[in-house]
Design a protein around this motif. Structure first.
Motif, PDB file in Angstrom:
ATOM      1  N   SER A 287      -9.855  79.103  20.733  1.00  0.00           N
ATOM      2  CA  SER A 287      -8.701  79.155  19.820  1.00  0.00           C
ATOM      3  C   SER A 287      -8.012  77.801  19.730  1.00  0.00           C
ATOM      4  CB  SER A 287      -7.700  80.211  20.312  1.00  0.00           C
ATOM      5  OG  SER A 287      -7.186  79.842  21.582  1.00  0.00           O
ATOM      6  N   ARG A 288      -7.106  77.698  18.746  1.00  0.00           N
ATOM      7  CA  ARG A 288      -6.257  76.519  18.559  1.00  0.00           C
ATOM      8  C   ARG A 288      -7.058  75.216  18.532  1.00  0.00           C
ATOM      9  NH1 ARG A 288      -3.460  79.707  22.098  1.00  0.00           N
ATOM     10  NH2 ARG A 288      -3.989  78.399  23.896  1.00  0.00           N
ATOM     11  N   THR A 289      -8.194  75.254  17.859  1.00  0.00           N
ATOM     12  CA  THR A 289      -9.034  74.074  17.693  1.00  0.00           C
ATOM     13  C   THR A 289      -8.974  73.627  16.235  1.00  0.00           C
ATOM     14  OG1 THR A 289     -10.529  74.744  19.463  1.00  0.00           O
ATOM     15  CG2 THR A 289     -11.392  73.188  17.847  1.00  0.00           C
ATOM     16  N   THR A 290      -8.835  72.344  16.007  1.00  0.00           N
ATOM     17  CA  THR A 290      -8.713  71.818  14.649  1.00  0.00           C
ATOM     18  C   THR A 290     -10.088  71.495  14.079  1.00  0.00           C
ATOM     19  OG1 THR A 290      -6.554  70.851  15.132  1.00  0.00           O
ATOM     20  CG2 THR A 290      -7.730  69.995  13.211  1.00  0.00           C
TER      21      THR A 290
ATOM     22  N   THR B 230     -11.735  69.848  10.640  1.00  0.00           N
ATOM     23  CA  THR B 230     -11.420  69.111   9.423  1.00  0.00           C
ATOM     24  C   THR B 230     -12.628  69.080   8.504  1.00  0.00           C
ATOM     25  OG1 THR B 230     -12.012  66.992  10.413  1.00  0.00           O
ATOM     26  CG2 THR B 230      -9.698  67.665  10.554  1.00  0.00           C
TER      27      THR B 230
ATOM     28  N   SER C  65      -7.744  70.554   6.710  1.00  0.00           N
ATOM     29  CA  SER C  65      -7.882  70.992   8.101  1.00  0.00           C
ATOM     30  C   SER C  65      -7.562  72.473   8.236  1.00  0.00           C
ATOM     31  CB  SER C  65      -6.969  70.179   9.024  1.00  0.00           C
ATOM     32  OG  SER C  65      -5.609  70.375   8.694  1.00  0.00           O
TER      33      SER C  65
ATOM     34  N   THR D 257      -7.139  75.587  11.581  1.00  0.00           N
ATOM     35  CA  THR D 257      -7.043  75.828  13.018  1.00  0.00           C
ATOM     36  C   THR D 257      -7.687  77.165  13.345  1.00  0.00           C
ATOM     37  OG1 THR D 257      -4.981  74.574  13.140  1.00  0.00           O
ATOM     38  CG2 THR D 257      -5.475  76.040  14.979  1.00  0.00           C
ATOM     39  N   THR D 258      -8.521  77.189  14.377  1.00  0.00           N
ATOM     40  CA  THR D 258      -9.211  78.430  14.731  1.00  0.00           C
ATOM     41  C   THR D 258      -8.224  79.463  15.260  1.00  0.00           C
ATOM     42  OG1 THR D 258      -9.667  77.589  16.954  1.00  0.00           O
ATOM     43  CG2 THR D 258     -11.357  77.232  15.279  1.00  0.00           C
TER      44      THR D 258
ATOM     45  N   TYR E   8     -12.660  79.977  11.922  1.00  0.00           N
ATOM     46  CA  TYR E   8     -11.961  79.131  10.954  1.00  0.00           C
ATOM     47  C   TYR E   8     -12.521  79.427   9.557  1.00  0.00           C
ATOM     48  CZ  TYR E   8     -16.136  76.250  10.522  1.00  0.00           C
ATOM     49  OH  TYR E   8     -17.418  75.820  10.262  1.00  0.00           O
TER      50      TYR E   8
ATOM     51  N   ASN F 214     -10.947  69.150  19.899  1.00  0.00           N
ATOM     52  CA  ASN F 214     -10.294  69.967  20.923  1.00  0.00           C
ATOM     53  C   ASN F 214     -10.110  69.086  22.158  1.00  0.00           C
ATOM     54  OD1 ASN F 214     -10.376  71.841  23.434  1.00  0.00           O
ATOM     55  ND2 ASN F 214      -9.988  73.265  21.760  1.00  0.00           N
TER      56      ASN F 214
END
Length: 301
Positions: free
Chosen positions: A233-236, A238, A248, A250-251, A257, A274
């Motif tokens: 989670s919370r991975t960007t 682009t 972009s 965010t997972t 995503y 990440n």
């Protein structure tokens, strides 16, 4: 087909209003070097050079500390590489090039991935007796007379420095050169005798010239995972198009995503960031012709 025309006539629709989509045309030959040779390319090596241009699979080159280290292709089974050092007065140059004819009045995008390493601390300067020069890597657009039209990308390593860029993805618009035959050239230059060692890897070279899509949009989605298959989670993530426009996402808590309203018929660069994990397949060039799902990224062990 006749039945479809009849139905459109009944509904009062005209066929010319239907959207027409043209897929992107790949203009580079053997851009991933998956033939295992230099088909489509011209490789030129410096006299008295270190390691000539070569097509190799996993774990090639390297053998020095702190650089260069052995490299594995970023996509597919092969990449093109050479060792940057020259054992001759005045240094020398290595080049890898291909000529491409761009269609007139159309957009065109140039994509590639590379890794540049250079060691100018361990083998020159100090008590070695070898005077350090500079090692420079350039990506350039030329005409067929070898006149440089534009330098697209440059990395230089100076005396007393070490460099390892890691794999990087790049894109550049070629639209200003529409209708011309251009030469895409990757080159390294060592200015001193014995500079190095260094290593350049090139992979995933692509030049695509799609017709402008007529309102066709699709989605691109996937999941970011640990090497054990758990969502991150919370991975960007682009997504960059050929014009350099970046979007972009965010997972979510399960690592998923999604990008919507993506123009079909183009190639995009996807990158995952990440703080905890690294991803060997990031960045990745993806040609998008229709909805893309299950475009997953798995973290390195």
């Amino acid at each position: 087909m006749k039945r479809e025309i009849f139905l459109y006539a009944i509904l009062g629709l005209t066929l010319f209003l239907l959207p027409h989509h043209t897929k992107a045309a790949e203009l580079i030959v053997n851009g991933g070097f998956e033939t295992g040779n230099f088909t489509g390319w011209t490789a030129v090596n410096s006299a008295n050079g270190f390691r000539p241009w070569t097509i190799s699979g996993s774990n090639h080159g390297g053998g020095f500390t702190p650089a260069p280290v052995a490299v594995t292709p970023i996509q597919g089974n092969f990449s093109a590489w050479q060792g940057i050092a020259v054992f001759a007065p005045g240094g020398g140059t290595y080049t890898l090039s291909q000529d491409v004819t761009l269609p007139a009045a159309q957009t065109a995008s140039f994509f590639w991935q590379d890794r540049f390493q250079s060691n100018l601390t361990g083998f020159c300067g100090g008590t070695s007796g070898v005077v350090c020069g500079t090692q420079t890597y350039r990506v350039q657009i030329l005409n067929t007379s070898n006149v440089v039209l534009q330098t697209v990308y440059t990395v230089a390593n100076n005396p007393g420095q070490n460099t390892d860029t890691g794999w990087r993805g790049h894109n550049f618009t070629l639209t200003p050169f529409a209708g011309q035959t251009i030469r895409i050239r990757f080159s390294t230059v060592a200015t001193g005798n014995g500079d190095g060692p260094g290593q350049l890897d090139v992979d995933g070279v692509s030049v695509q010239s799609p017709a402008v899509p007529t309102a066709a949009t699709v989605s691109v989605s996937g999941q970011v995972l640990t090497n054990e298959g758990m969502g991150i989670s919370r991975t960007t993530v682009t997504l960059t198009d050929g014009a350099g426009i970046v979007r972009s996402a965010t997972t979510n808590s399960f690592g998923f995503y999604r990008f919507d309203d993506i123009r079909a018929g183009e190639t995009y660069i996807l990158t995952v960031n990440n703080k905890r994990y690294l991803f060997t397949e990031s960045p990745r060039a993806v040609s998008v012709q229709e909805n893309v799902s299950n475009l997953n990224f798995v973290a390195s062990p």
